[in-house]
Scaffold this motif. Structure first.
Motif, PDB file in Angstrom:
ATOM      1  N   SER A   1      12.906   4.352 -17.207  1.00 51.35           N
ATOM      2  CA  SER A   1      13.667   4.241 -15.967  1.00 51.35           C
ATOM      3  C   SER A   1      15.132   3.974 -16.245  1.00 51.35           C
ATOM      4  N   GLU A   2      15.432   3.291 -17.395  1.00 56.50           N
ATOM      5  CA  GLU A   2      16.828   2.965 -17.698  1.00 56.50           C
ATOM      6  C   GLU A   2      17.644   4.222 -17.965  1.00 56.50           C
ATOM      7  N   THR A   3      17.009   5.244 -18.602  1.00 55.54           N
ATOM      8  CA  THR A   3      17.765   6.442 -18.949  1.00 55.54           C
ATOM      9  C   THR A   3      17.695   7.507 -17.862  1.00 55.54           C
ATOM     10  N   SER A   4      16.693   7.442 -17.000  1.00 53.89           N
ATOM     11  CA  SER A   4      16.548   8.494 -16.000  1.00 53.89           C
ATOM     12  C   SER A   4      17.272   8.164 -14.699  1.00 53.89           C
ATOM     13  N   HIS A   5      17.245   6.938 -14.277  1.00 54.86           N
ATOM     14  CA  HIS A   5      17.968   6.527 -13.081  1.00 54.86           C
ATOM     15  C   HIS A   5      18.053   5.015 -13.083  1.00 54.86           C
ATOM     16  N   HIS A   6      18.949   4.525 -12.252  1.00 55.86           N
ATOM     17  CA  HIS A   6      19.274   3.095 -12.330  1.00 55.86           C
ATOM     18  C   HIS A   6      18.143   2.212 -11.826  1.00 55.86           C
ATOM     19  N   LYS A   7      17.601   2.573 -10.659  1.00 55.79           N
ATOM     20  CA  LYS A   7      16.564   1.735 -10.062  1.00 55.79           C
ATOM     21  C   LYS A   7      15.191   2.334 -10.337  1.00 55.79           C
ATOM     22  N   PRO A   8      14.169   1.480 -10.562  1.00 59.68           N
ATOM     23  CA  PRO A   8      12.815   2.015 -10.714  1.00 59.68           C
ATOM     24  C   PRO A   8      12.398   2.779  -9.456  1.00 59.68           C
ATOM     25  N   ARG A   9      11.739   3.893  -9.654  1.00 61.90           N
ATOM     26  CA  ARG A   9      11.296   4.745  -8.551  1.00 61.90           C
ATOM     27  C   ARG A   9       9.841   4.420  -8.237  1.00 61.90           C
ATOM     28  N   VAL A  10       9.569   4.030  -7.009  1.00 60.75           N
ATOM     29  CA  VAL A  10       8.225   3.637  -6.579  1.00 60.75           C
ATOM     30  C   VAL A  10       7.664   4.716  -5.661  1.00 60.75           C
ATOM     31  N   ALA A  11       6.527   5.292  -6.060  1.00 58.65           N
ATOM     32  CA  ALA A  11       5.804   6.187  -5.159  1.00 58.65           C
ATOM     33  C   ALA A  11       4.761   5.360  -4.419  1.00 58.65           C
ATOM     34  N   VAL A  12       4.921   5.228  -3.115  1.00 58.84           N
ATOM     35  CA  VAL A  12       3.925   4.546  -2.284  1.00 58.84           C
ATOM     36  C   VAL A  12       2.952   5.608  -1.807  1.00 58.84           C
ATOM     37  N   VAL A  13       1.719   5.566  -2.324  1.00 59.78           N
ATOM     38  CA  VAL A  13       0.716   6.584  -2.022  1.00 59.78           C
ATOM     39  C   VAL A  13      -0.277   6.007  -1.024  1.00 59.78           C
ATOM     40  N   PHE A  14      -0.487   6.704   0.081  1.00 57.66           N
ATOM     41  CA  PHE A  14      -1.278   6.132   1.175  1.00 57.66           C
ATOM     42  C   PHE A  14      -2.044   7.215   1.920  1.00 57.66           C
ATOM     43  N   GLY A  15      -2.890   6.782   2.854  1.00 57.58           N
ATOM     44  CA  GLY A  15      -3.708   7.706   3.648  1.00 57.58           C
ATOM     45  C   GLY A  15      -5.054   7.888   2.973  1.00 57.58           C
ATOM     46  N   GLY A  16      -5.337   9.118   2.544  1.00 58.55           N
ATOM     47  CA  GLY A  16      -6.537   9.389   1.774  1.00 58.55           C
ATOM     48  C   GLY A  16      -7.688   9.944   2.580  1.00 58.55           C
ATOM     49  N   ARG A  17      -8.771  10.249   1.868  1.00 60.21           N
ATOM     50  CA  ARG A  17      -9.907  10.978   2.436  1.00 60.21           C
ATOM     51  C   ARG A  17     -10.996  10.060   2.986  1.00 60.21           C
ATOM     52  N   SER A  18     -10.856   8.763   2.841  1.00 67.85           N
ATOM     53  CA  SER A  18     -11.925   7.864   3.280  1.00 67.85           C
ATOM     54  C   SER A  18     -11.818   7.571   4.776  1.00 67.85           C
ATOM     55  N   SER A  19     -12.841   6.894   5.292  1.00 69.92           N
ATOM     56  CA  SER A  19     -12.842   6.516   6.709  1.00 69.92           C
ATOM     57  C   SER A  19     -11.803   5.436   7.008  1.00 69.92           C
ATOM     58  N   GLU A  20     -11.187   4.874   5.957  1.00 66.34           N
ATOM     59  CA  GLU A  20     -10.151   3.854   6.137  1.00 66.34           C
ATOM     60  C   GLU A  20      -8.736   4.447   6.088  1.00 66.34           C
ATOM     61  N   HIS A  21      -8.637   5.741   6.330  1.00 69.93           N
ATOM     62  CA  HIS A  21      -7.358   6.462   6.276  1.00 69.93           C
ATOM     63  C   HIS A  21      -6.264   5.758   7.094  1.00 69.93           C
ATOM     64  N   ALA A  22      -6.564   5.465   8.347  1.00 67.93           N
ATOM     65  CA  ALA A  22      -5.552   4.891   9.237  1.00 67.93           C
ATOM     66  C   ALA A  22      -5.122   3.499   8.787  1.00 67.93           C
ATOM     67  N   ILE A  23      -6.066   2.707   8.242  1.00 73.04           N
ATOM     68  CA  ILE A  23      -5.728   1.368   7.769  1.00 73.04           C
ATOM     69  C   ILE A  23      -4.748   1.470   6.615  1.00 73.04           C
ATOM     70  N   SER A  24      -4.946   2.477   5.768  1.00 73.30           N
ATOM     71  CA  SER A  24      -4.029   2.697   4.651  1.00 73.30           C
ATOM     72  C   SER A  24      -2.626   3.038   5.147  1.00 73.30           C
ATOM     73  N   VAL A  25      -2.546   3.832   6.219  1.00 73.19           N
ATOM     74  CA  VAL A  25      -1.233   4.175   6.780  1.00 73.19           C
ATOM     75  C   VAL A  25      -0.549   2.916   7.330  1.00 73.19           C
ATOM     76  N   LEU A  26      -1.325   2.064   8.006  1.00 71.64           N
ATOM     77  CA  LEU A  26      -0.769   0.801   8.508  1.00 71.64           C
ATOM     78  C   LEU A  26      -0.231  -0.050   7.360  1.00 71.64           C
ATOM     79  N   THR A  27      -1.016  -0.135   6.280  1.00 69.53           N
ATOM     80  CA  THR A  27      -0.601  -0.908   5.118  1.00 69.53           C
ATOM     81  C   THR A  27       0.679  -0.331   4.525  1.00 69.53           C
ATOM     82  N   ALA A  28       0.749   0.990   4.413  1.00 68.48           N
ATOM     83  CA  ALA A  28       1.939   1.632   3.837  1.00 68.48           C
ATOM     84  C   ALA A  28       3.192   1.300   4.637  1.00 68.48           C
TER      85      ALA A  28
END
Length: 378
Positions: free
Chosen positions: A3-30
């Motif tokens: 991360s130090e050589t590619s860009h200044h701040k660490p890049r965070v991918a927040v991955v959410f949703g998904g194929r389970s029945s808890e899809h909407a809860i994951s979106v709320l959490t995100a």
């Protein structure tokens, strides 16, 4: 590339949703996580997974990731395109995320330093996403493949706890082949269990959460319907006896010197619902009591058991451990959640807030721990 050589701040991918029945809860959490991440310290890339499994580029708009007029949010409503797909290369030498749409030249979205998975249930919380990230060599928040899988499957979770001497309540498992080949024998197995432990019973999916698919069954008449409801979420089902007592939860967070337990919380009886079900948790916002009104000895005991459960399942990062404090004064562990909810009313962040760790600090601590943890065997 670091991360130090590619860009200044660490890049965070927040991955959410998904194929389970808890899809909407994951979106709320995100939505809650995106609000809490320190944008001065991290770059953020929201990636939503639709219910059919497409990885979609979504707007960084937490306000749209909330319950509105009792309607739950979805990734499909947030996606920037109905066909575009985000691709994470399965190559540990390359963390470049690519976005492609039919008929267009793929567009590089830059490297990702760490993934914050806020998926709940199968295809995300159960070790599958963790395995993909291990293959990709991308650090991620939370437990690894084994602990995630154990934490998702209530059958094997209980087997692991039992092997470590942790107290669990009576339960029975009906595997898919049992119900499909001889439902009468499977039903007899449950009836025999009820004869030994009494009605009512709880019939639930073995690998689901957020109280999805759970039915409280008071007698034989409601059994088949409860089984079918559980099997809508998972072909493998769990049957548990009713444990009379208080519902107590405790958060575990990994610090530099090892895992620590939060102050516990209590889920009071929910008068408008038969038990602490999905509607009570997410629609009607049942309020937990934090900290739980326990004696100092009871608090110390449940904290000790929570950390022991964390260690027994080889967890990393975070866990919410759920218990029953029975009328005889003994604790029984019900389950652990390796990726507990982070919605505004979720118990995990509330317990840590009361323990002196604010919501933004909690998110930062989890991300920093993931950035300093290697992928692979460890």
């Amino acid at each position: 590339m670091s991360s130090e050589t590619s860009h200044h701040k660490p890049r965070v991918a927040v991955v959410f949703g998904g194929r389970s029945s808890e899809h909407a809860i994951s979106v709320l959490t995100a939505g809650a996580v995106l609000r809490a991440i320190d944008r001065e310290k991290y770059d953020v890339l929201p990636i939503g997974i639709t219910t059919d499994g497409r990885w979609a580029l979504t707007a960084d708009d937490p306000e749209r990731m909330a319950i509105a007029d009792r309607q739950l949010p979805t990734v499909a409503a947030l996606a920037e395109s109905t066909e575009g797909a985000v691709v994470l290369p399965v190559d540990p030498t390359n963390r470049e995320v690519v976005y492609s749409e039919p008929g267009s030249v793929p567009k590089a979205l830059g490297e990702v330093d760490v993934v914050f998975p806020v998926l709940h249930g199968p295809y995300g919380e159960d070790g599958t996403l963790q395995g993909l990230l291990e293959l990709s060599g991308v650090p991620y928040v939370g437990s690894g493949v084994l602990a995630s899988a154990v934490g998702q499957d209530k059958d094997y979770m209980k087997r692991v706890f039992t092997s470590f001497g942790l107290p669990v309540g009576p339960y029975e498992v009906i595997r898919p082949r049992e119900w499909e080949t001889d439902p009468a024998a499977a039903r007899r197995k449950i009836v025999d269990f009820a004869a030994e432990h009494g009605w009512p019973l709880f019939v639930k999916p073995a690998r689901a959460g957020s109280s999805m698919g759970i039915t409280k069954v008071n007698d034989l008449g409601g059994l088949d319907e409860a089984i079918e409801e559980a099997r809508r979420h998972d072909p493998k089902i769990l049957v548990e006896s009713l444990l009379r007592g208080r519902e107590i939860e405790c958060g575990v967070l990994e610090f530099e010197d090892g895992p620590r337990a939060s102050v516990p919380a209590e889920i009071p009886p929910v008068t408008a619902h038969d038990f602490y079900d999905f509607e009570a948790k997410y629609i009607d916002s049942a309020a937990g009591i934090v900290p739980a009104p326990l004696t100092a000895e009871q608090t110390a005991k449940v904290q000790e058991l929570a950390v022991a459960a964390f260690d027994a399942a080889s967890c990393e990062g975070l866990v919410r451990a759920d218990f029953f404090l029975q009328d005889n004064g003994e604790f029984v562990i019900n389950e652990i959640n390796t990726l507990p909810g982070f919605t505004p009313i979720s118990m995990y962040p509330r317990m840590w807030q009361e323990s002196g760790v604010s919501y933004p600090e909690l998110i930062d601590r989890l991300l920093q721990a993931a950035l300093h943890r290697s992928t692979g065997l460890r």
